[in-house]
Design an enzyme around this catalytic site. Structure first.
Site: not given
Length: 268
Positions: A96, A219, A247
């Site tokens: 991320s 996601d 995620h």
């Protein structure tokens, strides 16, 4: 200085290889979130785990509102760690916002990195119609920041459920929610603002390090079109659409995550 950096970011090094593999967590996460996959690489690499300042077991005294008002402070921390351990040609695995921190670090000091493994990267979370869909409107993001201001438990529960997105695995959302709640509210808000209001799209073409982009099939935090945008914008990148949902595939689908990383690096 060396010891200060290691203590500041709670750096842990293990494994038997000679090449470093550095794992960078996502927003609100500690190095513990890598436990399901990091140990699988200790046979072939020197595995490096760390916490962002203000999270996990990092040194809270090292936190500075000026340094960490945007991602550049976190990028510098990664480069400081690389300097202390004398990393060159390292494999950087970022989740991320950790993926984008690795992207920015590789642009500044490409010699430190041999490969980037980017799990759910997003250069911009806010939609920019008509040509870019980041997954969130400005009202969505402002609403999240307002929720973080009013209700720590509320935003932690909401965001953890959205991030994990695996209703059959409630223990994963509970773990992530606990991680979010462990961060001082003011630090969490600043890190969230630095993450969700960043726009690093223009930086992607500057990356010279080969990269694997791992995109979950469902996601809501970084939709598939975001991963495809990152792939199109980064020369020398490889795109893999995972069967994993959510995620955090390194938590919810560790076997697939390990397989794709090993396949890309040719270590099977």
């Amino acid at each position: 200085m060396d010891q200060d950096v290691l203590l500041r970011n709670n750096v842990k090094v293990s494994g038997n290889g000679t090449q470093y593999m550095i794992f960078a967590p996502g927003f609100g996460c500690s190095q513990a979130m890598w436990r399901m996959i990091a140990s699988e690489f200790e046979r072939d690499y020197r595995v490096v785990l760390f916490d962002y300042v203000g999270t996990g077991n990092s040194s809270l005294e090292a936190y500075s509102t000026e340094r960490y008002c945007n991602l550049s402070g976190y990028v510098q921390d990664v480069l400081d760690i690389c300097a202390v351990i004398d990393a060159h040609n390292a494999v950087f695995v970022g989740h991320s916002v950790g993926a984008m921190i690795g992207v920015l670090a590789s642009i500044r000091e490409p010699v430190r990195f041999g490969h980037l493994i980017l799990i759910g990267p997003s250069p911009r979370y806010e939609n920019d119609p008509p040509h870019y869909c980041g997954g969130f409107s400005r009202d969505d993001l402002n609403g999240l920041m307002e929720l973080m201001e009013r209700n720590t438990a509320g935003w932690s529960n909401y965001l953890a459920s959205a991030v994990i997105q695996n209703p059959g695995r409630p223990e994963l959302a509970a773990e992530l929610e606990e991680s979010f709640c462990s961060i001082a509210p003011d630090i969490a808000r600043r890190f969230a603002a630095a993450t969700f209001f960043a726009d690093n799209r223009k930086d992607l073409p500057l990356v010279s390090v080969p990269a694997l982009i791992m995109q979950c099939s469902e996601d809501v935090i970084a939709p598939p079109q975001v991963g495809e945008f990152v792939h199109r914008s980064m020369p020398g990148s490889t795109f893999k659409l995972m069967t994993a949902t959510g995620h955090c595939p390194h938590m919810s689908h560790p076997e697939e995550t390990i397989y794709l990383i090993r396949e890309y690096l040719g270590t099977y």
